[in-house]
Design an enzyme around this catalytic site. Structure first.
Site, PDB file in Angstrom:
ATOM      1  N   LYS A   1       0.825  -1.212   0.000  1.00  0.00           N
ATOM      2  CA  LYS A   1       0.000   0.000   0.000  1.00  0.00           C
ATOM      3  C   LYS A   1       0.856   1.257   0.000  1.00  0.00           C
ATOM      4  O   LYS A   1       1.934   1.306   0.604  1.00  0.00           O
ATOM      5  CB  LYS A   1      -0.913  -0.023   1.228  1.00  0.00           C
TER       6      LYS A   1
ATOM      7  N   SER B   1      -9.035   2.407   3.769  1.00  0.00           N
ATOM      8  CA  SER B   1      -8.291   3.096   2.736  1.00  0.00           C
ATOM      9  C   SER B   1      -7.420   2.160   1.889  1.00  0.00           C
ATOM     10  O   SER B   1      -6.844   2.597   0.889  1.00  0.00           O
ATOM     11  CB  SER B   1      -7.401   4.173   3.377  1.00  0.00           C
TER      12      SER B   1
ATOM     13  N   SER C   1      -8.763   0.202   8.131  1.00  0.00           N
ATOM     14  CA  SER C   1      -8.451   0.254   6.707  1.00  0.00           C
ATOM     15  C   SER C   1      -7.959  -1.036   6.087  1.00  0.00           C
ATOM     16  O   SER C   1      -7.822  -1.119   4.871  1.00  0.00           O
ATOM     17  CB  SER C   1      -7.429   1.359   6.442  1.00  0.00           C
TER      18      SER C   1
END
Length: 474
Positions: free
Chosen positions: A80, A155, A179
């Site tokens: 990520k 996210s 997330s």
């Protein structure tokens, strides 16, 4: 595209170790699939084919020479864009950081490399991890693999969609308020944040007392494999858990009979849809058939701990972005800028009042878990909703993160928490069940999640990526 796409990491790992497939072939297949799907799925800020293929070539040499193989040997993985990979972009999903390049590997990335993993790219994130949906001003919308008109959650949006679509068997995400668990729930994946600081975080997060790094995978055992690979004390993380890492894969083989489980549909304040509650409640009943004790607990918490979480999370990110907010606010997502500005307005005594309320909340949760091995809840109050929405239309009074009632409380406590696929809605969208364990007891999550997966397997259910895009949007 290759038959490797939806094989599990453990299956692929065994094939590599036996010499039945080449790491170079596998990584090349992953990169080919990524290239083919990226125009539709938009999962990556930056791809890194040269980095991945070089790692694959080194992995292949190790296999050929009979060297000891790492836990992730030759396996493709994404990271990520909130996690540092030396030499790759670290934009945090923001136009304010578009040219930023990491100068160091995060502890989790260092361990991925040392265990033979092959990093194919940096996955998309909502801006600075501040929204629970899958878009940012820098990268635009990342859709849900199960329905391109829906959000995958955030996210860790690119991580979730790419794994659900079979680009890689697993991905590394972050979790400061849910997330990892949020997109796992909306995307039909297993995702876990381990005990706080079980996986080292460095450089320091903008939310250093809330941030976790964790796996998103298609199976429980793949999650155990990746967590075993990246967990462990790192001296750069001042909060690091300084004890041996449990064998999470071995925990998947342990029986669950006799476990004490609490089931709470709302925690005492959440507002889930009836369909979500029905799906998760049916999943919870599986544990009774497996010999567990399940108690319904309507009110786990006296009140919603959202103000405590918001004071910590958004104040941290807002402080990091103070200059951008003051001088270039147009670079930020307007919804994010509004929340950050409000967080910076809080007075010091009010902030510390919430800090001490957090300690009190943590102790109350510790005492609750003296009676239970696990707490089961819905992971989210809804299934996936339309892209370009900051929150579900069913919850108009909640902000860009407050609608995820069930996840942020356990970032405040630091307890291990995971999302497991519980079932699918009438419209074919995934719904997750959250499992929360006692402090430092991730093994209880893995043994329960693995038993549930065996009783209610989901891995063969896959999104229809072959359908024309317009047909899937209708």
């Amino acid at each position: 595209m290759s038959d490797f796409a939806f094989m599990t990491a453990i299956e692929l790992k065994d094939l590599i170790a036996r010499g039945d497939i080449s790491p170079v072939e596998l990584v090349g297949s992953s990169l080919e699939r990524m290239d083919g799907l990226e125009p539709t799925l938009n999962c990556f800020v930056q791809t890194s084919p040269d980095l991945a293929l070089e790692a694959a070539r080194q992995a292949e040499k190790a296999v050929m020479s009979g060297e000891e193989l790492g836990l992730l040997h030759g396996l493709p993985i994404s990271v990520k864009d909130l996690i540092a990979v030396d030499g790759l972009k670290l934009t945090f999903g923001s136009r304010a950081m578009v040219d930023n390049v990491a100068a160091v590997d995060a502890p989790s990335v260092d361990r991925v490399r040392r265990q033979g993993g092959c990093i194919v790219g940096k996955s998309t994130t909502s801006e600075f991890g501040c929204k629970a949906v899958g878009d940012s001003p820098l990268t635009g919308v990342t859709p849900n693999a199960w329905n391109l008109a829906k959000t995958p959650g955030g996210s860790s949006c690119g991580a979730a969609t790419s794994v659900a679509a079979g680009v890689t068997p697993f991905a590394l995400g972050t979790d400061g308020g849910g997330s990892v668990r949020i997109p796992s729930s909306l995307s039909g994946l297993f995702g876990i944040k381990a005990q706080f600081a079980r996986v080292g975080v460095f450089p320091a997060s903008a939310t250093p007392t809330l941030a976790h790094v964790g796996p998103l995978t298609r199976t429980v055992r793949d999650g155990a494999l990746l967590l075993n690979a990246v967990a462990g004390h790192d001296r750069r993380d001042p909060f690091g858990v300084a004890q041996p890492v449990p064998d999470f894969l071995a925990a998947c083989e342990r029986p669950v009979e006799g476990m004490r489980l609490a089931w709470s549909p709302t925690l005492g304040y959440a507002q889930p849809t009836g369909e979500v509650v029905r799906i998760v409640e049916e999943a919870v009943r599986v544990f009774e058939d497996l010999g567990c004790t399940v108690d319904l607990v309507e009110q786990v918490m006296e009140e919603d701990p959202l103000p405590i979480w918001m004071a910590e999370f958004y104040a941290g990110v807002g402080t990091r972005l103070k200059d951008v907010l003051a001088n270039k606010p147009d670079l930020l997502d307007p919804a994010v800028a509004d929340v950050l500005a409000g967080a910076l307005d809080q007075e010091l005594d009010g902030y510390y009042d919430k800090v001490f309320r957090r300690y009190d909340f943590r102790e109350k949760m510790r005492l609750f878990f003296e009676d239970y091995d696990l707490l089961l809840t819905p992971t989210l109050p809804v299934s996936a909703f339309d892209v370009n929405c900051n929150a579900p239309p069913e919850l108009p009074d909640r902000n860009i993160v407050s609608w995820v009632y069930y996840t942020y409380p356990f970032n405040l406590t630091g307890q291990p928490a995971a999302s497991v696929p519980a079932g699918w809605t009438r419209d074919g969208l995934p719904v997750g069940m959250q499992m929360v364990s006692r402090i430092l007891h991730e093994e209880d999550i893995f043994r329960a999640a693995a038993a549930f997966e065996a009783a209610r397997p989901w891995v063969d259910r896959r999104p229809d990526l072959a359908a024309p895009a317009q047909e899937r949007l209708n």
